[in-house]
Design a protein around this motif. Structure first.
Motif, mmCIF file in Angstrom:
data_model
loop_
_atom_site.group_PDB
_atom_site.id
_atom_site.type_symbol
_atom_site.label_atom_id
_atom_site.label_comp_id
_atom_site.label_asym_id
_atom_site.label_seq_id
_atom_site.Cartn_x
_atom_site.Cartn_y
_atom_site.Cartn_z
ATOM 1 N N ASN A 1 2.406 -2.015 4.179
ATOM 2 C CA ASN A 1 2.018 -0.609 4.051
ATOM 3 C C ASN A 1 3.295 0.216 4.025
ATOM 4 O O ASN A 1 3.993 0.343 5.034
ATOM 5 C CB ASN A 1 1.123 -0.179 5.216
ATOM 6 C CG ASN A 1 0.528 1.195 4.988
ATOM 7 O OD1 ASN A 1 1.241 2.168 4.779
ATOM 8 N ND2 ASN A 1 -0.804 1.276 5.009
ATOM 9 N N PRO B 1 -1.796 5.458 3.868
ATOM 10 C CA PRO B 1 -1.790 4.974 5.257
ATOM 11 C C PRO B 1 -3.073 4.283 5.679
ATOM 12 O O PRO B 1 -3.045 3.395 6.544
ATOM 13 C CB PRO B 1 -1.555 6.252 6.074
ATOM 14 C CG PRO B 1 -1.942 7.383 5.173
ATOM 15 C CD PRO B 1 -1.624 6.926 3.780
ATOM 16 N N GLU B 2 -4.203 4.664 5.086
ATOM 17 C CA GLU B 2 -5.477 4.076 5.504
ATOM 18 C C GLU B 2 -5.734 2.697 4.893
ATOM 19 O O GLU B 2 -6.668 1.998 5.305
ATOM 20 C CB GLU B 2 -6.637 5.018 5.154
ATOM 21 C CG GLU B 2 -6.957 5.128 3.677
ATOM 22 C CD GLU B 2 -6.091 6.161 2.950
ATOM 23 O OE1 GLU B 2 -6.412 6.480 1.791
ATOM 24 O OE2 GLU B 2 -5.105 6.638 3.547
ATOM 25 N N ASN C 1 3.215 -7.902 6.739
ATOM 26 C CA ASN C 1 2.736 -9.139 7.340
ATOM 27 C C ASN C 1 3.304 -10.311 6.551
ATOM 28 O O ASN C 1 2.888 -10.570 5.422
ATOM 29 C CB ASN C 1 1.205 -9.176 7.329
ATOM 30 C CG ASN C 1 0.662 -10.481 7.894
ATOM 31 O OD1 ASN C 1 1.365 -11.202 8.605
ATOM 32 N ND2 ASN C 1 -0.584 -10.802 7.574
ATOM 33 N N ASN D 1 5.120 -1.063 7.782
ATOM 34 C CA ASN D 1 4.905 -2.384 8.357
ATOM 35 C C ASN D 1 4.495 -3.381 7.281
ATOM 36 O O ASN D 1 4.122 -3.020 6.168
ATOM 37 C CB ASN D 1 3.865 -2.343 9.484
ATOM 38 C CG ASN D 1 2.535 -1.761 9.022
ATOM 39 O OD1 ASN D 1 2.129 -1.921 7.877
ATOM 40 N ND2 ASN D 1 1.854 -1.066 9.921
ATOM 41 N N ARG E 1 -13.944 -6.124 2.743
ATOM 42 C CA ARG E 1 -12.489 -6.028 2.794
ATOM 43 C C ARG E 1 -11.899 -5.370 1.546
ATOM 44 O O ARG E 1 -10.711 -5.063 1.500
ATOM 45 C CB ARG E 1 -11.878 -7.422 2.971
ATOM 46 C CG ARG E 1 -12.053 -8.004 4.355
ATOM 47 C CD ARG E 1 -11.716 -9.480 4.406
ATOM 48 N NE ARG E 1 -12.776 -10.279 3.800
ATOM 49 C CZ ARG E 1 -12.837 -11.606 3.851
ATOM 50 N NH1 ARG E 1 -11.893 -12.278 4.497
ATOM 51 N NH2 ARG E 1 -13.831 -12.263 3.289
ATOM 52 N N SER F 1 -6.178 -6.022 4.083
ATOM 53 C CA SER F 1 -7.299 -5.638 3.225
ATOM 54 C C SER F 1 -7.029 -6.112 1.798
ATOM 55 O O SER F 1 -5.953 -6.622 1.478
ATOM 56 C CB SER F 1 -7.508 -4.125 3.256
ATOM 57 O OG SER F 1 -6.358 -3.450 2.770
ATOM 58 N N ALA G 1 3.300 3.323 6.411
ATOM 59 C CA ALA G 1 3.429 3.013 7.834
ATOM 60 C C ALA G 1 4.701 2.223 8.134
ATOM 61 O O ALA G 1 5.128 2.135 9.296
ATOM 62 C CB ALA G 1 2.216 2.220 8.313
ATOM 63 N N GLU H 1 -5.045 -0.737 4.963
ATOM 64 C CA GLU H 1 -4.414 -1.556 5.983
ATOM 65 C C GLU H 1 -3.920 -2.893 5.445
ATOM 66 O O GLU H 1 -4.470 -3.455 4.495
ATOM 67 C CB GLU H 1 -5.405 -1.807 7.124
ATOM 68 C CG GLU H 1 -5.846 -0.543 7.856
ATOM 69 C CD GLU H 1 -6.853 -0.836 8.943
ATOM 70 O OE1 GLU H 1 -7.298 -2.000 9.045
ATOM 71 O OE2 GLU H 1 -7.197 0.098 9.699
ATOM 72 N N VAL H 2 -2.869 -3.387 6.079
ATOM 73 C CA VAL H 2 -2.397 -4.741 5.814
ATOM 74 C C VAL H 2 -3.525 -5.721 6.145
ATOM 75 O O VAL H 2 -4.174 -5.606 7.181
ATOM 76 C CB VAL H 2 -1.146 -5.043 6.663
ATOM 77 C CG1 VAL H 2 -0.777 -6.529 6.576
ATOM 78 C CG2 VAL H 2 0.024 -4.169 6.214
ATOM 79 N N SER I 1 0.817 -1.207 0.000
ATOM 80 C CA SER I 1 0.000 0.000 0.000
ATOM 81 C C SER I 1 0.854 1.262 0.000
ATOM 82 O O SER I 1 1.916 1.315 0.627
ATOM 83 C CB SER I 1 -0.908 -0.006 1.222
ATOM 84 O OG SER I 1 -1.474 1.265 1.442
#
Length: 299
Positions: free
Chosen positions: A269, A127-128, A276, A274, A196, A133, A272, A130-131, A124
């Motif tokens: 992201n 910022p909105e 996963n 981060n 999602r 999604s 951010a 999210e990991v 992404s």
């Protein structure tokens, strides 16, 4: 020697001795009208584990294909490997399998339209987003330049979007000209039925590191490129994510008369910082969603 201008020379469309197309090793008649593209050959096994009545398995290099049925509807899943250069191979050969007569080496008089859905992973740029999604690519921006090699390129792209984007980010003239192309409206609508999912504009980059603004030991020609990309707006649209295949799928599909959509699980992201690493459950749930929606009301 064949002189008919509609004849496709053996050097242009290579057919293997067993009658299969050169890279995919699939034969005419072995392809379903509904096709799922994945990057990883291992993901073909995961997708096809949902299939019944499997009739075709083919493999060559990074290209692995399985044809079977899901909820009684024929489906083919094909791995593309990474990058728009591989998409150039895959989409052209998929089209040839259904729209070229391999015996006469001429285009068929009746065109067949394929439904092509890419399931992938992505990072992404907002910022909105999210990991975990899912991002449905309404529009793709190609940084790869692949579509620029084809006549008719300007008929399938958004030229105004392209120019405004280039101006905003002060596009480096040493880079290939970016192209902007939309996914298929009806196919996007069919897939856009889960909370999602977010619709967005996707950049397809020609690499994972420098072309996506990553720095390890090599510095970037434009260190601010991702900041500018994230800030760009075209009307109400903003650029949401990076991946590496969508733009070529959309561009070639439009030019060849096929329907295409891309939906990716967001696994990092970039804003951010981060990510996963354990993203497989999200991808598997996305696969189930696409299978259900692609075959709904299509039995």
């Amino acid at each position: 020697m064949e002189t008919n201008k509609n004849y496709i020379e053996a050097s242009e469309l290579i057919i293997n001795s067993d009658g299969s197309v050169f890279h995919l090793h699939l034969k005419p008649g072995e392809l379903a009208d509904n096709i799922i593209l994945v990057g990883d050959p291992g993901r073909v096994d995961m997708v096809s584990s949902y299939f019944s009545d499997i009739t075709v398995r083919a493999e060559n290099r990074e290209f692995r294909s399985v044809t079977g049925k899901y909820n009684g509807v024929p489906l083919t899943v094909v791995s593309t490997g990474i990058g728009t250069d591989n998409i150039d191979i895959v989409v052209n050969e998929l089209d040839a399998l259904v729209n070229v007569d391999f015996e006469t080496r001429k285009a068929k008089s009746e065109h067949k339209r394929l439904n092509i859905v890419r399931i992938g992973t992505s990072g992404s740029l907002q910022p909105e987003l999210e990991v975990g999604s899912w991002l449905l690519s309404e529009t793709a921006i190609g940084f790869d330049g692949m579509l620029n090699y084809y006549a008719g390129r300007n008929e399938v792209v958004d030229l105004d979007f392209e120019e405004k984007f280039k101006t905003f980010v002060n596009w480096n003239p040493l880079l290939t000209h970016p192209y902007v192309v939309d996914g298929d409206v009806e196919l996007l609508r069919k897939l856009d039925t889960d909370k999602r999912i977010t619709r967005g504009t996707t950049i397809s980059a020609p690499g994972f590191y420098g072309p996506q603004g990553r720095v390890i030991r090599l510095f970037l020609a434009d260190p601010d490129i991702n900041t500018k990309i994230s800030a760009f707006r075209y009307g109400e649209r903003k650029i949401t994510n990076y991946e590496m295949e969508c733009s070529a799928i959309y561009g070639l599909s439009k030019m060849l008369g096929h329907s295409a959509a891309t939906v990716c699980a967001i696994i990092a992201n970039r804003k951010a910082g981060n990510s996963n690493a354990d993203y497989k459950p999200s991808v598997q749930a996305l696969v189930e969603h696409v299978l259900d929606k692609l075959t709904a009301n299509n039995k």
